[in-house]
Design a protein around this motif. Structure first.
Motif, PDB file in Angstrom:
ATOM      1  N   ALA A 274       0.827  -1.205   0.000  1.00  0.00           N
ATOM      2  CA  ALA A 274       0.000   0.000   0.000  1.00  0.00           C
ATOM      3  C   ALA A 274       0.861   1.254   0.000  1.00  0.00           C
ATOM      4  CB  ALA A 274      -0.930  -0.009   1.217  1.00  0.00           C
ATOM      5  N   THR A 275       1.950   1.241   0.749  1.00  0.00           N
ATOM      6  CA  THR A 275       2.853   2.391   0.779  1.00  0.00           C
ATOM      7  C   THR A 275       3.468   2.620  -0.594  1.00  0.00           C
ATOM      8  OG1 THR A 275       3.374   1.991   3.116  1.00  0.00           O
ATOM      9  CG2 THR A 275       4.911   3.361   1.868  1.00  0.00           C
ATOM     10  N   LEU A 276       3.944   1.548  -1.213  1.00  0.00           N
ATOM     11  CA  LEU A 276       4.552   1.681  -2.531  1.00  0.00           C
ATOM     12  C   LEU A 276       3.521   2.144  -3.556  1.00  0.00           C
ATOM     13  CD1 LEU A 276       7.240   1.268  -4.014  1.00  0.00           C
ATOM     14  CD2 LEU A 276       6.548  -1.082  -4.487  1.00  0.00           C
ATOM     15  N   TRP A 277       2.304   1.610  -3.492  1.00  0.00           N
ATOM     16  CA  TRP A 277       1.240   2.034  -4.400  1.00  0.00           C
ATOM     17  C   TRP A 277       0.982   3.532  -4.263  1.00  0.00           C
ATOM     18  CZ3 TRP A 277      -3.420   4.432  -4.611  1.00  0.00           C
ATOM     19  CH2 TRP A 277      -4.247   4.159  -5.690  1.00  0.00           C
ATOM     20  N   ALA A 278       0.944   4.017  -3.024  1.00  0.00           N
ATOM     21  CA  ALA A 278       0.580   5.405  -2.759  1.00  0.00           C
ATOM     22  C   ALA A 278       1.566   6.398  -3.348  1.00  0.00           C
ATOM     23  CB  ALA A 278       0.452   5.630  -1.251  1.00  0.00           C
ATOM     24  N   VAL A 279       2.838   6.030  -3.438  1.00  0.00           N
ATOM     25  CA  VAL A 279       3.838   6.984  -3.928  1.00  0.00           C
ATOM     26  C   VAL A 279       4.131   6.833  -5.409  1.00  0.00           C
ATOM     27  CG1 VAL A 279       4.908   7.154  -1.646  1.00  0.00           C
ATOM     28  CG2 VAL A 279       5.813   5.500  -3.303  1.00  0.00           C
ATOM     29  N   LEU A 280       3.423   5.925  -6.077  1.00  0.00           N
ATOM     30  CA  LEU A 280       3.652   5.707  -7.509  1.00  0.00           C
ATOM     31  C   LEU A 280       2.474   6.228  -8.328  1.00  0.00           C
ATOM     32  CD1 LEU A 280       5.293   2.159  -7.540  1.00  0.00           C
ATOM     33  CD2 LEU A 280       6.381   4.351  -8.056  1.00  0.00           C
ATOM     34  N   GLY A 281       2.074   7.469  -8.052  1.00  0.00           N
ATOM     35  CA  GLY A 281       0.921   8.033  -8.729  1.00  0.00           C
ATOM     36  C   GLY A 281       1.097   8.231 -10.214  1.00  0.00           C
ATOM     37  N   ASP A 282       2.327   8.325 -10.672  1.00  0.00           N
ATOM     38  CA  ASP A 282       2.584   8.512 -12.100  1.00  0.00           C
ATOM     39  C   ASP A 282       3.020   7.222 -12.778  1.00  0.00           C
ATOM     40  OD1 ASP A 282       1.945  11.234 -12.148  1.00  0.00           O
ATOM     41  OD2 ASP A 282       3.916  11.779 -11.357  1.00  0.00           O
ATOM     42  N   ALA A 283       2.737   6.096 -12.154  1.00  0.00           N
ATOM     43  CA  ALA A 283       3.135   4.802 -12.721  1.00  0.00           C
ATOM     44  C   ALA A 283       1.965   3.822 -12.640  1.00  0.00           C
ATOM     45  CB  ALA A 283       4.353   4.251 -11.982  1.00  0.00           C
ATOM     46  N   PRO A 284       0.937   4.005 -13.491  1.00  0.00           N
ATOM     47  CA  PRO A 284      -0.245   3.118 -13.407  1.00  0.00           C
ATOM     48  C   PRO A 284       0.073   1.655 -13.641  1.00  0.00           C
ATOM     49  CG  PRO A 284      -0.297   4.488 -15.399  1.00  0.00           C
ATOM     50  CD  PRO A 284       0.793   5.033 -14.532  1.00  0.00           C
TER      51      PRO A 284
END
Length: 368
Positions: A274-284
């Motif tokens: 979840a943490t990694l998902w949250a910071v990858l907003g420009d990497a769908p």
């Protein structure tokens, strides 16, 4: 922990229209594990970047007056440490890079003596000490010396480059880097250290209540999250790094290195993801891969991931709302990048992400 003191210039994030996609489980298909899309604003190169150590540490003036007692505290536990550079000076700690004997080393000295900061620092030391006895399945810095009472830690300086220079990367990271980072985190999550070595750093119920009190979660948000938590009451915890940012993962030919272990412990499954998902907003594409992995085991893993995701996104919103408010009070010098505008654009994206996660949580509650 591993950020340099010099800020890294980055282009502003373009304004992004609100997401129209994103169904109940963060994907219009509603299928478990299906695809979905969508600084401190800035972090410098990490310790592992291994810039050549040269020159001599300047101990004159106000900086010297601050550094001399810190270096003395380091020498009490590691007499051979030779400081060469100030890697970072933050509000809570100072990082000194140098050598200990023939090896490169990093000394971290605590400045903020508040109970919360002291407890977090002691937890970091305890984690590195635990790793001496029980090595995790990923490469980590070797502990050299530590004094938890005086807030001093000396560890090995690891080779490699950070997978990202910022907490929220302003450009899409290479897929290969994300794949390596995700693989390292998955190995950590599968690890089962001996019982009693680590606790649970996050009190889920207390954090939900706190965010609700601050107005960051609605009454329905709190009720939905509490319902999911009730269904997860007997789920086995998962060992997590606790701060799974790309900037805390060093990439080297010998394999990835994970640093900054002051939040390590047992969480609901999927916290690191979840943490990694949250910071990858420009990497769908990376988000799609992360969500597929996090939800692959079925409804229980899906619910745990969604609870974690809501809390992580709410934390990030609170973090950057504070940063934006601070930037509004500080004038931007002529010719300097407007970090406040970058933070506002990032905050807008975090709100969009949180709305998407909120819809997914409500749909998950409807299936219970």
């Amino acid at each position: 922990m591993y950020a340099a003191s010099t800020s890294v210039s980055a282009p502003l994030r373009p304004a992004r229209p609100p997401q129209q996609s994103g169904g109940p489980y963060l994907d219009p298909s509603h299928a478990v594990g299906a695809a979905f899309g969508g600084g401190r604003a800035r972090r410098g190169p990490g310790i592992g970047a291994q810039q050549p150590l040269s020159g001599r540490l300047d101990l004159s003036g106000p900086q010297g007056a601050e550094l001399r007692p810190l270096i003395t505290s380091v020498h009490r536990i590691c007499p051979e440490f030779n400081p060469v550079q100030v890697l970072r000076r933050g509000s809570r700690s100072v990082l000194l890079v140098g050598t200990a004997g023939r090896n490169s080393a990093v000394a971290k000295c605590l400045l903020d003596r508040s109970p919360a900061s002291a407890e977090r620092f002691q937890h970091e030391i305890a984690t590195y000490r635990a790793f001496v006895r029980h090595r995790p399945p990923v490469r980590v810095p070797r502990l050299i010396a530590a004094d938890p009472d005086n807030g001093t830690l000396v560890i090995e300086r690891m080779p490699g480059r950070p997978a990202a220079a910022q907490r929220h990367p302003s450009t899409t990271p290479p897929r290969a880097d994300v794949r390596v980072a995700l693989g390292a985190l998955c190995r950590v999550n599968l690890w089962r250290p001996p019982a009693g070595m680590f606790d649970m750093p996050l009190d889920y119920g207390r954090h939900i209540a706190r965010y609700h009190e601050l107005g960051l979660l609605t009454d329905r948000d709190m009720g939905d999250l509490q319902k999911l938590l009730h269904g997860l009451a007997h789920v086995q915890g998962q060992f997590c790094h606790g701060e799974a940012l790309l900037s805390n993962i060093l990439l080297s030919p010998a394999g990835p290195v994970l640093v900054d272990w002051d939040q390590a412990g047992w969480y609901l499954p999927g916290y690191d993801l979840a943490t990694l998902w949250a910071v990858l907003g420009d990497a769908p594409a990376a988000r799609r891969q992360i969500s597929q992995h996090a939800q692959a085991a079925g409804p229980t893993s899906r619910d745990a991931f969604l609870v974690n995701l809501m809390l992580v996104l709410t934390r990030e919103i609170r973090r950057y709302e504070t940063a934006v408010q601070r930037s509004l009070q500080e004038p931007v010098p002529p010719g300097s990048p407007d970090t406040g505008e970058e933070q506002r654009l990032l905050l807008r994206r975090l709100h969009d992400d949180c709305a998407m996660a909120r819809r997914a949580v409500r749909a998950a509650v409807g299936t219970r």
